[in-house]
Motif scaffolding. Structure first.
Motif, PDB file in Angstrom:
ATOM      1  N   ALA A 319       0.829  -1.195   0.000  1.00 37.38           N
ATOM      2  CA  ALA A 319       0.000   0.000   0.000  1.00 37.38           C
ATOM      3  C   ALA A 319       0.866   1.249   0.000  1.00 37.38           C
ATOM      4  O   ALA A 319       2.002   1.232   0.491  1.00 37.38           O
ATOM      5  N   LYS A 320       0.301   2.289  -0.572  1.00 36.96           N
ATOM      6  CA  LYS A 320       0.926   3.620  -0.539  1.00 36.96           C
ATOM      7  C   LYS A 320      -0.199   4.635  -0.415  1.00 36.96           C
ATOM      8  O   LYS A 320      -0.825   5.020  -1.401  1.00 36.96           O
ATOM      9  N   THR A 321      -0.466   5.051   0.817  1.00 34.49           N
ATOM     10  CA  THR A 321      -1.608   5.900   1.137  1.00 34.49           C
ATOM     11  C   THR A 321      -1.150   7.312   1.499  1.00 34.49           C
ATOM     12  O   THR A 321      -0.277   7.478   2.356  1.00 34.49           O
ATOM     13  N   PRO A 322      -1.699   8.343   0.878  1.00 30.20           N
ATOM     14  CA  PRO A 322      -1.267   9.713   1.184  1.00 30.20           C
ATOM     15  C   PRO A 322      -1.652  10.141   2.595  1.00 30.20           C
ATOM     16  O   PRO A 322      -2.725   9.797   3.092  1.00 30.20           O
ATOM     17  N   LEU A 323      -0.760  10.895   3.223  1.00 32.61           N
ATOM     18  CA  LEU A 323      -1.036  11.426   4.557  1.00 32.61           C
ATOM     19  C   LEU A 323      -1.945  12.650   4.517  1.00 32.61           C
ATOM     20  O   LEU A 323      -2.536  13.024   5.529  1.00 32.61           O
ATOM     21  N   GLY A 324      -2.029  13.287   3.358  1.00 26.33           N
ATOM     22  CA  GLY A 324      -2.884  14.456   3.234  1.00 26.33           C
ATOM     23  C   GLY A 324      -2.370  15.639   4.034  1.00 26.33           C
ATOM     24  O   GLY A 324      -1.164  15.911   4.094  1.00 26.33           O
ATOM     25  N   PHE A 325      -3.292  16.317   4.711  1.00 25.36           N
ATOM     26  CA  PHE A 325      -2.933  17.554   5.411  1.00 25.36           C
ATOM     27  C   PHE A 325      -2.002  17.310   6.597  1.00 25.36           C
ATOM     28  O   PHE A 325      -1.383  18.240   7.116  1.00 25.36           O
ATOM     29  N   LEU A 326      -1.874  16.076   7.061  1.00 21.64           N
ATOM     30  CA  LEU A 326      -1.002  15.790   8.199  1.00 21.64           C
ATOM     31  C   LEU A 326       0.469  15.990   7.861  1.00 21.64           C
ATOM     32  O   LEU A 326       1.295  16.169   8.756  1.00 21.64           O
ATOM     33  N   TYR A 327       0.798  15.965   6.569  1.00 19.23           N
ATOM     34  CA  TYR A 327       2.206  16.056   6.179  1.00 19.23           C
ATOM     35  C   TYR A 327       2.562  17.454   5.713  1.00 19.23           C
ATOM     36  O   TYR A 327       1.816  18.096   4.965  1.00 19.23           O
ATOM     37  N   SER A 328       3.716  17.917   6.150  1.00 20.21           N
ATOM     38  CA  SER A 328       4.306  19.149   5.633  1.00 20.21           C
ATOM     39  C   SER A 328       5.814  19.015   5.695  1.00 20.21           C
ATOM     40  O   SER A 328       6.374  18.601   6.718  1.00 20.21           O
ATOM     41  N   ALA A 329       6.476  19.373   4.608  1.00 20.57           N
ATOM     42  CA  ALA A 329       7.937  19.299   4.568  1.00 20.57           C
ATOM     43  C   ALA A 329       8.576  20.256   5.559  1.00 20.57           C
ATOM     44  O   ALA A 329       9.740  20.103   5.936  1.00 20.57           O
ATOM     45  N   LEU A 335       7.822  16.916  15.531  1.00 17.00           N
ATOM     46  CA  LEU A 335       6.431  16.807  15.082  1.00 17.00           C
ATOM     47  C   LEU A 335       6.271  15.630  14.117  1.00 17.00           C
ATOM     48  O   LEU A 335       5.273  14.891  14.179  1.00 17.00           O
ATOM     49  N   LYS A 336       7.243  15.443  13.248  1.00 19.35           N
ATOM     50  CA  LYS A 336       7.184  14.306  12.324  1.00 19.35           C
ATOM     51  C   LYS A 336       7.153  12.983  13.079  1.00 19.35           C
ATOM     52  O   LYS A 336       6.444  12.055  12.703  1.00 19.35           O
ATOM     53  N   GLN A 337       7.927  12.914  14.177  1.00 16.38           N
ATOM     54  CA  GLN A 337       7.936  11.698  14.981  1.00 16.38           C
ATOM     55  C   GLN A 337       6.589  11.468  15.648  1.00 16.38           C
ATOM     56  O   GLN A 337       6.105  10.324  15.736  1.00 16.38           O
ATOM     57  N   GLU A 338       5.959  12.534  16.101  1.00 15.45           N
ATOM     58  CA  GLU A 338       4.631  12.410  16.707  1.00 15.45           C
ATOM     59  C   GLU A 338       3.614  11.893  15.684  1.00 15.45           C
ATOM     60  O   GLU A 338       2.769  11.046  16.010  1.00 15.45           O
ATOM     61  N   ILE A 339       3.709  12.408  14.465  1.00 15.86           N
ATOM     62  CA  ILE A 339       2.802  11.954  13.412  1.00 15.86           C
ATOM     63  C   ILE A 339       3.028  10.474  13.128  1.00 15.86           C
ATOM     64  O   ILE A 339       2.076   9.699  12.954  1.00 15.86           O
ATOM     65  N   CYS A 340       4.297  10.053  13.106  1.00 15.07           N
ATOM     66  CA  CYS A 340       4.622   8.635  12.910  1.00 15.07           C
ATOM     67  C   CYS A 340       3.984   7.777  13.989  1.00 15.07           C
ATOM     68  O   CYS A 340       3.391   6.727  13.703  1.00 15.07           O
ATOM     69  N   ASN A 341       4.107   8.228  15.230  1.00 12.03           N
ATOM     70  CA  ASN A 341       3.577   7.462  16.355  1.00 12.03           C
ATOM     71  C   ASN A 341       2.058   7.347  16.288  1.00 12.03           C
ATOM     72  O   ASN A 341       1.493   6.265  16.518  1.00 12.03           O
ATOM     73  N   VAL A 342       1.400   8.462  15.983  1.00 16.90           N
ATOM     74  CA  VAL A 342      -0.061   8.454  15.887  1.00 16.90           C
ATOM     75  C   VAL A 342      -0.518   7.562  14.735  1.00 16.90           C
ATOM     76  O   VAL A 342      -1.431   6.747  14.884  1.00 16.90           O
ATOM     77  N   ALA A 343       0.124   7.709  13.578  1.00 19.33           N
ATOM     78  CA  ALA A 343      -0.244   6.897  12.417  1.00 19.33           C
ATOM     79  C   ALA A 343      -0.059   5.412  12.709  1.00 19.33           C
ATOM     80  O   ALA A 343      -0.890   4.583  12.334  1.00 19.33           O
ATOM     81  N   SER A 344       1.007   5.086  13.414  1.00 19.73           N
ATOM     82  CA  SER A 344       1.270   3.686  13.746  1.00 19.73           C
ATOM     83  C   SER A 344       0.203   3.124  14.677  1.00 19.73           C
ATOM     84  O   SER A 344      -0.271   2.004  14.482  1.00 19.73           O
ATOM     85  N   ARG A 345      -0.191   3.902  15.679  1.00 20.32           N
ATOM     86  CA  ARG A 345      -1.225   3.436  16.620  1.00 20.32           C
ATOM     87  C   ARG A 345      -2.563   3.236  15.906  1.00 20.32           C
ATOM     88  O   ARG A 345      -3.254   2.239  16.123  1.00 20.32           O
ATOM     89  N   ILE A 346      -2.936   4.197  15.060  1.00 25.99           N
ATOM     90  CA  ILE A 346      -4.213   4.091  14.341  1.00 25.99           C
ATOM     91  C   ILE A 346      -4.213   2.873  13.427  1.00 25.99           C
ATOM     92  O   ILE A 346      -5.177   2.088  13.390  1.00 25.99           O
ATOM     93  N   LEU A 347      -3.123   2.707  12.709  1.00 23.78           N
ATOM     94  CA  LEU A 347      -3.034   1.590  11.780  1.00 23.78           C
ATOM     95  C   LEU A 347      -3.084   0.249  12.515  1.00 23.78           C
ATOM     96  O   LEU A 347      -3.788  -0.675  12.096  1.00 23.78           O
TER      97      LEU A 347
END
Length: 358
Positions: A319-329, A335-347
């Protein structure tokens, strides 16, 4: 246009083609002019089966129909074994076509379907699909068979037209096709292996460059893989026979650690299904493996990650699913690490709920 094969006469008689799939493809390709601009593409991230299939189709077009073609893939070849295969066999693979998209009179897709190539919005139309994953398509030619690899299908087409395997090009293609076949059928041990795969293997094994094949199979592993193995063990969630793990945030160069580690975890005692995921750029990418016959990997991937962003075959998917508004370069590392952690828990929660019937 007259053909080059001894199996076909100058009138274009197709009665000598054994399989109906080869006859349909021949009839379509025979009507094209040799000056037709042709391109062959594949899934976003090329694997051995797709690269081998593209190489074989390119040779088929040249040897039988006098049509030159390009091979393109939207994504990068980053898996160390895939890179070794491309380099050892000299496969010319580009990320975009030479001419404008609308200039191509023949667009062939191998080992996937148009919507998974990344070029679905660029080419105005697609003409031929050769694949071994089940999809319903409305195109001039579709050859989708229940076999273990697309390389097997391409071998069958080449056999039908009687190419000369003893040439340098023939040995190159045979080596690629055999490795693509072995890779996609787990050395002919997978459940999706069919009788045609066995026939192709028996024939191709006599035609390959054994030294180059060995070089591809004994490829070197990158040093970063060993650190990611440690991370995957530390992050793993194991429930019943399901194992889920996150590799955090990866660069595109390292994303092919996902299938490598997924394959390794499948060998762990008691594990039947594995999902390894990571954030790669502005997407969540995942590799899925399963030997649980009750799980349809294709449906599982689409249910978890979305129909537009995931798919699979028997025993393997991705799978390759876009993060959408959660991602910003512009986000900082914390903050990127927090997003990783949240995405991992949800998944993880979604996967476990799905497995439990929730």
């Amino acid at each position: 246009m007259s053909g080059n094969s001894e199996q076909d006469d100058e009138s274009g008689n197709t009665d000598l083609f054994v399989s109906p799939e080869s006859q349909r493809l021949h009839e379509y390709l025979s009507q094209l002019d040799q000056e037709t601009k042709a391109v062959i593409t594949m899934q976003y991230t090329p694997d051995p089966d797709s690269m081998a299939s593209a190489l074989g189709v390119q040779w088929l077009l040249e040897a039988r129909y006098g049509i030159s073609s390009e091979i393109i893939a939207k994504g990068q070849v980053s898996h160390p074994q895939n890179l070794t295969m491309r380099n050892v066999l000299g496969i010319q693979l580009k990320d975009k076509p030479k001419y404008d998209y609308e200039d191509y009179g023949l667009v062939i897709v191998v080992d996937t379907v148009p919507q998974n190539t990344g070029f679905q919005d660029e080419f105005p139309e697609f003409h031929v699909v050769l694949d071994h994953h089940h999809f319903d398509l409305d195109l001039p030619v579709t050859d989708i068979r229940a076999v273990g690899s697309c390389s097997t299908i391409v071998w069958d087409h080449l056999q039908q037209v009687g190419v000369d395997w003893s040439t340098d090009r023939g040995v190159q293609v045979a080596t690629a096709l055999l490795f693509g076949l072995l890779n996609d059928t787990s050395d002919l041990l997978s459940e999706n292996r069919g009788s045609l795969d066995i026939q192709a293997h028996s024939d191709l094994i006599t035609k390959v460059d054994r030294k180059k094949l060995q070089e591809i199979m004994l490829y070197s592993l990158p040093s970063y893989l060993y650190d990611l193995r440690v991370m995957s063990v530390n992050n793993k969630v194991l429930q019943d026979s399901m194992l889920i793990s996150s590799l955090g945030s990866l660069t595109r160069k390292k994303r092919d650690a996902l299938p490598l580690i997924a394959d390794e975890f499948m060998r762990m005692e008691g594990v039947e299904t594995v999902v390894i995921h990571a954030i790669v750029g502005d997407h969540i990418e995942a590799s899925v493996r399963s030997k649980n016959s009750a799980i349809n990997v294709h449906d599982f991937c689409q249910r978890i990650f979305g129909e537009k962003y995931a798919g699979g075959k028997q025993g393997a998917g991705g799978a390759k699913t876009p993060l959408g508004f959660l991602y910003s370069a512009d986000d900082d590392d914390e903050l990127k690490q927090e997003i990783c952690n949240v995405a991992s828990r949800i998944l993880t929660q979604r996967i476990l709920a799905f497995m439990s019937g929730g």
